[in-house]
Structures are given as structure tokens and as C-alpha cells.
Scaffold this motif. Structure first.
Motif, mmCIF file in Angstrom:
data_model
loop_
_atom_site.group_PDB
_atom_site.id
_atom_site.type_symbol
_atom_site.label_atom_id
_atom_site.label_comp_id
_atom_site.label_asym_id
_atom_site.label_seq_id
_atom_site.Cartn_x
_atom_site.Cartn_y
_atom_site.Cartn_z
ATOM 1 N N LEU A 272 1.106 -0.929 -0.035
ATOM 2 C CA LEU A 272 0.246 -0.173 -0.152
ATOM 3 C C LEU A 272 1.351 1.239 -0.184
ATOM 4 C CD1 LEU A 272 -2.986 -1.005 2.455
ATOM 5 C CD2 LEU A 272 -2.854 -1.514 -0.155
ATOM 6 N N GLN B 289 -7.912 3.727 2.851
ATOM 7 C CA GLN B 289 -9.338 3.186 1.462
ATOM 8 C C GLN B 289 -9.089 2.191 0.359
ATOM 9 O OE1 GLN B 289 -10.830 6.704 -0.866
ATOM 10 N NE2 GLN B 289 -10.994 5.110 -2.662
ATOM 11 N N LEU B 290 -7.465 2.101 0.820
ATOM 12 C CA LEU B 290 -6.776 0.947 -0.207
ATOM 13 C C LEU B 290 -6.716 -0.480 0.644
ATOM 14 C CD1 LEU B 290 -3.276 2.560 -1.484
ATOM 15 C CD2 LEU B 290 -4.913 1.365 -3.481
ATOM 16 N N GLY C 197 -10.650 0.480 -2.201
ATOM 17 C CA GLY C 197 -10.315 1.004 -2.518
ATOM 18 C C GLY C 197 -11.912 1.714 -2.300
ATOM 19 N N GLY D 299 -8.649 -1.255 -5.113
ATOM 20 C CA GLY D 299 -7.767 -1.595 -3.209
ATOM 21 C C GLY D 299 -7.590 -3.112 -2.917
#
Ligand SMILES: *Cc1c(COP(=O)(O)O)cnc(C)c1O
Length: 394
Positions: free
Chosen positions: A64, A212-213, A217, A249
């Protein structure tokens, strides 16, 4: 065969760790609950970093972080003397590692890294990934200087160094001198959550992007929704079920069960590191002025001593490393080699790596061996190990 086996590393799990996990199992949340946030806050408080994102492993954390820092075809200066995950994460992002030789501590040689930056006419070098090998922090002033002068990102792989300090007393993982740091909670590391890792940063953009990832996502913040028609009712209220995926993601979430263990372990980190340093100091004294064996570096009270590495002159001692390790194994003592240079791995050779001129990495690899070090290693066991090594080398 002796009745027990001493591994090179081992987790310390105590009753209160077990109680913490049982409590998490009885709670309403097994994953993505308040326990994760508690763990993250505790990591931030301990390291001094502004933000922490806890994830399923340090490998996930590296992935990430690399997606935040790197673009396709970027280059990253890093070291071949690390676990595979460090440079693999660069490849995950479509970027390429450039392997720089190591200094006398086993860390990336930052002066050589600067030589590369000076020569980088194509400006493809986007970042330095600095591993805190064995738990020893690099020169923070040099990190700061390179980051500023060359406008590059710095990622610190602190998988070995939770509990270590820089020369000015600030903690590894603070990310004060870098863009972000990565921690590991694998059982062999300084504290454990079973499997687990974290990104620490002081950059809110990296923080929000990693959050978020970590979760496919997905964005749930209505202020930044993009598809108004799908998101909002005619009276501008948000549709209660709505969420948005805005980039590709992953599921790199950590559970509340793991977080409970990690949080409980973090209470003990200073005690664990004191024990590791005590062991390192005793090894250091034992091998001082000995023939054929020396500590990788003189005792360092700032190191977290995830590993205790010795350099052995196997040729001079008339024994191969294989024989040496097998002899110790027969005495019930486990040792390990950290690390096989990453650029020599077949996968990397297939990508064109492997012929770099890295004389220090090569010499180091031929001589290194990691001896047992972990908080529960008793002084009797430690003396036993030292005696057996002395015996083999004399
Ligand atoms: C252990 C380790 C990793 C990977 O950690 P995981 O939590 O097992 O994914 C990355 N870098 C270094 C230097 C490590 O030692």
C-alpha cells in the motif's frame, strides 16, 4: 539430540495476551471494529507518528505504501540485504528496485545512494527504501538531507526496529525523517499479532489513501462522492446504503482479534527490547577479541536487536557454514542466514538483476550468521550457546 531446541527467534506470549484475545473473541467485533483503531492509536502514541494504518502484514503495508509513493517505471534505491517483501513491493507498484551496496551495519549505504542520485539524469529515482536491518536505525540526518536535497520519497522498513531509537532518542517508526514507515507483527518480530503489519506516517494524504486501499478502494465519505446521481436523493440527502469504489484496492484488513494481541504486546515492547539488548551485550562481550568470530557491530544501546548477527571467518576456522550450522543444530541450537541477497533470486535474475557490483553485500553474505535472540532466552541457554560456538571454533 538435546531435549529442547533453541530457535534463532521466538515470540513471547503471556497470560494477559491470551486474556486480551479471549476478550476480543467475546466482543461484538471480530474485524474492522474499535479494537483496530485502539491498536492504531497505541502504535501512533508509542512511535510518535501522526497516523497509523494497521493491516494484515508488513508485506501488505509495503504494498500500500508503494502504491502511494510510486508510479509505473519509477526506480527505487534499496538494499539486497532484506527480506524479499521490501523489493517485491516496489515491483507490485510497477516500479523497479536498484540495489545499492550495504554499509558496515548491513543497512543501505546512504553515501552510495547519494552517488546514484547525483548521476540520475533521467530523474527516474523516486524513492529510497531503507531497511533498519537487525533493528539498527540509519543516520536520520542523512535521510532528512537526501529527502530534501533530491526531492525523493523515503520509506523506512522498520520490520526489525520497533523499539529502536535514532541517535537523537526519537523512535523508529515515527516517520519524522521519512514519508512513511512499515512495521511487522509476524511472530518472529519484536512484538506479534500472529500476522500483521502497519504503515505509520505524518502525511494525511498517505493516511487516507492507505485506509481506502486497505478496504477494496472503497470511499464512504459523502463529501467526496463522485457519482452524485447514484449517491444522493433529490433532497440532497445521502442514500444510506451507498458507498463508492474509486480505485482498485485490496482486502488487507487486520482483525480485532489480531489487534487485541498486538495491543497487549505493545505494552511490553520496552521490556522485550531491554532483554534483547542484554542478550546482545553478553554475546558482544563473549566474542570480543575472539578468533574467527565478531559481532556485526559493537554493542549499540539504540538498536532493537531483532537479530544478533555475527560475522565468521569460516575459511580461517576451517569449517563451512553448513557444517557450523549443522553442528549447532545437533546441540539443539538454531541459527539462520539473513539474508540471501535478493538480486540473486531466480525471479530477480529473470528480470535482469544479479550482476550488480555489491562487494560489501557479497562479503557480508559469505560470513553472516544470526544467533538466537528473544526475550525468553535464559542466561543458561545463552551461556550454553556461547560455549558450543567457542568449542566449534577452537
Ligand atoms: C518480516 C519482514 C517483512 C515482511 O513482514 P510480514 O509481516 O511477514 O509481511 C518485510 N521486511 C522485512 C525487513 C522483514 O524482516
Amino acid at each position: 539430540m538435546p531435549d529442547k531446541f533453541i530457535n534463532y527467534g521466538k515470540q513471547t506470549i503471556e497470560q494477559d495476551d491470551i486474556d486480551a484475545v479471549v476478550e476480543a473473541l467475546k466482543s461484538d467485533w471480530l474485524t474492522s471494529g474499535p479494537g483496530v483503531q485502539d491498536f492504531e492509536k497505541k502504535i501512533s502514541d508509542y512511535t510518535g507518528a501522526g497516523y497509523t494504518i494497521a493491516v494484515s502484514s508488513a508485506t501488505a503495508a509495503l504494498h500500500l505504501a508503494s502504491l502511494c509513493l510510486l508510479a509505473k517505471n519509477d526506480q527505487v534505491l534499496t538494499t539486497a540485504n532484506s527480506f524479499l517483501a521490501t523489493s517485491n513491493s516496489i515491483l507490485y507498484a510497477g516500479a523497479y528496485p536498484l540495489f545499492i551496496d550495504i554499509d558496515k551495519y548491513g543497512n543501505i549505504d546512504l553515501d552510495l545512494a547519494e552517488d546514484y542520485l547525483k548521476k540520475d539524469h533521467s530523474s527516474k529515482i523516486r524513492a529510497i527504501y531503507a531497511v533498519h536491518f537487525s533493528g539498527k536505525t540509519p543516520d536520520y540526518q542523512k535521510l532528512e538531507y537526501l529527502r530534501k536535497k533530491y526531492g525523493i520519497y523515503i520509506l523506512e522498513d522498520c520490520a526489525h526496529s520497533l523499539g529502536a531509537m535514532y541517535r537523537n532518542g526519537t523512535k523508529a517508526g515515527s516517520s519524522y525523517y521519512s514519508d512513511c514507515s512499515v512495521l511487522s507483527f509476524h511472530p518472529v518480530k519484536n512484538i506479534t499479532s500472529g500476522e500483521g503489519g502497519a504503515i505509520t506516517t505524518n502525511n494525511p494524504d498517505i493516511y487516507h489513501r492507505c485506509l481506502q486501499l486497505r478496504n477494496h478502494g472503497i470511499n464512504r465519505n459523502s463529501e467526496s462522492f463522485l457519482n452524485f446521481e447514484m449517491a444522493f436523493n433529490e433532497d440532497n440527502t445521502v442514500k444510506p446504503w451507498y458507498y463508492e469504489m474509486t480505485e482498485l484496492g485490496y482486502n488487507y484488513r487486520i482483525t480485532d482479534i489480531q489487534s487485541a494481541l498486538g495491543k497487549s504486546q505493545l505494552n511490553k515492547i520496552d521490556r522485550f527490547i531491554i532483554k534483547r539488548r542484554e542478550i546482545a551485550e553478553i554475546y558482544g562481550i563473549a566474542f570480543q577479541n575472539k578468533k574467527f568470530i565478531q559481532a556485526l557491530y559493537p554493542f549499540d544501546k539504540f538498536s532493537a536487536y531483532h537479530l544478533f548477527v555475527v560475522l565468521i571467518d569460516f575459511l580461517g576456522a576451517g569449517i563451512s557454514r553448513t557444517e557450523f550450522m549443522n553442528n549447532l543444530k545437533a546441540y539443539g541450537i538454531g541459527t539462520q542466514v539473513h539474508y540471501i541477497p535478493i538480486n540473486k533470486q531466480p525471479y530477480y535474475q529473470k528480470l535482469g538483476y544479479g550482476q550488480e557490483y555489491l562487494p560489501n553485500t557479497r562479503d557480508y553474505y559469505l560470513r553472516c550468521l544470526s544467533l538466537p535472540i528473544y526475550p525468553e532466552l535464559s542466561s543458561e541457554d545463552l551461556q550454553y550457546i556461547i560455549n558450543k560456538i567457542d568449542g566449534i571454533l577452537s
